[in-house]
Motif scaffolding. Sequence first.
Motif, PDB file in Angstrom:
ATOM      1  N   TYR A  38       0.825  -1.200   0.000  1.00 23.12           N
ATOM      2  CA  TYR A  38       0.000   0.000   0.000  1.00 23.12           C
ATOM      3  C   TYR A  38       0.864   1.256   0.000  1.00 23.12           C
ATOM      4  O   TYR A  38       1.901   1.314   0.673  1.00 23.12           O
ATOM      5  CB  TYR A  38      -0.928   0.010   1.216  1.00 23.12           C
ATOM      6  N   ASN A  39       0.411   2.236  -0.752  1.00 27.33           N
ATOM      7  CA  ASN A  39       1.080   3.530  -0.730  1.00 27.33           C
ATOM      8  C   ASN A  39       0.845   4.207   0.617  1.00 27.33           C
ATOM      9  O   ASN A  39      -0.003   3.772   1.403  1.00 27.33           O
ATOM     10  CB  ASN A  39       0.563   4.414  -1.871  1.00 27.33           C
ATOM     11  N   ARG A  41      -0.428   6.067   3.650  1.00 25.50           N
ATOM     12  CA  ARG A  41      -1.766   6.418   4.137  1.00 25.50           C
ATOM     13  C   ARG A  41      -2.889   5.750   3.329  1.00 25.50           C
ATOM     14  O   ARG A  41      -4.014   6.234   3.288  1.00 25.50           O
ATOM     15  CB  ARG A  41      -1.963   7.939   4.169  1.00 25.50           C
ATOM     16  N   LYS A  42      -2.578   4.618   2.696  1.00 23.93           N
ATOM     17  CA  LYS A  42      -3.583   3.853   1.972  1.00 23.93           C
ATOM     18  C   LYS A  42      -3.711   2.464   2.586  1.00 23.93           C
ATOM     19  O   LYS A  42      -2.768   1.947   3.201  1.00 23.93           O
ATOM     20  CB  LYS A  42      -3.211   3.729   0.497  1.00 23.93           C
ATOM     21  N   ASP A  43      -4.889   1.836   2.435  1.00 23.84           N
ATOM     22  CA  ASP A  43      -5.110   0.518   3.016  1.00 23.84           C
ATOM     23  C   ASP A  43      -6.108  -0.263   2.164  1.00 23.84           C
ATOM     24  O   ASP A  43      -6.451   0.153   1.042  1.00 23.84           O
ATOM     25  CB  ASP A  43      -5.586   0.633   4.471  1.00 23.84           C
ATOM     26  N   ASP A  46      -9.122   1.585   0.691  1.00 20.83           N
ATOM     27  CA  ASP A  46      -8.847   2.375  -0.505  1.00 20.83           C
ATOM     28  C   ASP A  46      -8.767   1.489  -1.750  1.00 20.83           C
ATOM     29  O   ASP A  46      -9.250   1.872  -2.824  1.00 20.83           O
ATOM     30  CB  ASP A  46      -7.519   3.133  -0.329  1.00 20.83           C
ATOM     31  N   LEU A  47      -8.175   0.309  -1.592  1.00 17.46           N
ATOM     32  CA  LEU A  47      -8.058  -0.594  -2.731  1.00 17.46           C
ATOM     33  C   LEU A  47      -9.432  -1.105  -3.168  1.00 17.46           C
ATOM     34  O   LEU A  47      -9.707  -1.227  -4.368  1.00 17.46           O
ATOM     35  CB  LEU A  47      -7.139  -1.767  -2.379  1.00 17.46           C
ATOM     36  N   TRP A  50     -11.091   1.560  -5.140  1.00 16.70           N
ATOM     37  CA  TRP A  50     -10.494   1.608  -6.466  1.00 16.70           C
ATOM     38  C   TRP A  50     -11.010   0.447  -7.319  1.00 16.70           C
ATOM     39  O   TRP A  50     -11.301   0.617  -8.507  1.00 16.70           O
ATOM     40  CB  TRP A  50      -8.972   1.554  -6.356  1.00 16.70           C
ATOM     41  N   LYS A 114      -4.321   6.398 -10.064  1.00 21.46           N
ATOM     42  CA  LYS A 114      -5.015   6.450  -8.775  1.00 21.46           C
ATOM     43  C   LYS A 114      -4.908   5.144  -7.991  1.00 21.46           C
ATOM     44  O   LYS A 114      -5.486   5.033  -6.906  1.00 21.46           O
ATOM     45  CB  LYS A 114      -6.484   6.804  -9.001  1.00 21.46           C
ATOM     46  N   PRO A 116      -3.951   2.667  -5.358  1.00 21.30           N
ATOM     47  CA  PRO A 116      -3.366   2.912  -4.033  1.00 21.30           C
ATOM     48  C   PRO A 116      -2.272   1.921  -3.640  1.00 21.30           C
ATOM     49  O   PRO A 116      -1.878   1.859  -2.478  1.00 21.30           O
ATOM     50  CB  PRO A 116      -4.576   2.781  -3.103  1.00 21.30           C
TER      51      PRO A 116
END
Length: 249
Positions: A38-39, A41-43, A46-47, A50, A114, A116
């Motif tokens: 994960y980038n 602050r992404k989890d 978020d995926l 997306w 975009k 994540p």
Amino acid sequence: MKKILFVLIALFSVFTFAQDSYKHEPVANKAEYYAGTYNARKDMGDLLQWAAKFEEWQAKSGLYDSMSTSLLVPYFIQNMAAADVVWLNIWPSPTAQYAGLENWLTNGGELTSKLPVTNSQVIDTWQWPISAPEGEGTIGMVRYSNCTLKEGVSEMQAFNAYKDFAIAAKEKGDNLGRKMIFPAAGGTQGDYDYVYSLYANKISQLGVSADLYWAEINGSDEDLALNELVDSCTNSRMYSVMDLKTAKN
């Protein structure tokens, strides 16, 4: 990966002679594995958001109707830091797979920007399905192992033995899926002949089937015949599985 090249070449000719030589014939499909982290602050949330947008984008072309998608999350694994998640696409054929890839690389730039997740490895594979679990699933689980065959044993011989074993196991109540997987582009190099996949559409089914194996299947004719062909299976790793999209055809 001493026999992988041979297998990929043989895939296109095996069906013409297997009918005369073997009881079972593999119906091959393709699969793509995208392993990433994960980038910042992404989890997972978020995926999944997306993924919903990606599915909307797919529906516009119809090119992805035959593709199924799952998310694999490492659970029992040697290096948990290697990847946070694995995105898995399964296709019925190279024709469908590469038509989808062409459209993605041509028109998917905005969605890609975009994503994540940053992928660290992307693997293209051939798969020989052996068995599939019946019934509806929730959260599943899959185990992958790197396997080698004994000297002089072919992948087709192993497939037939696996198929006989799976049929016999099902008669005892087994409900697991199995595949022989042959990594091609992007695969991790190693001295193995194929990756063996054992999976359930419900996590609890893995425990039920393990007890069933030791109680009723271990030592059966089909089990012994398979053990005569397989030298070893190592580097086992397990992932929980969440299905995101099922193929329409």
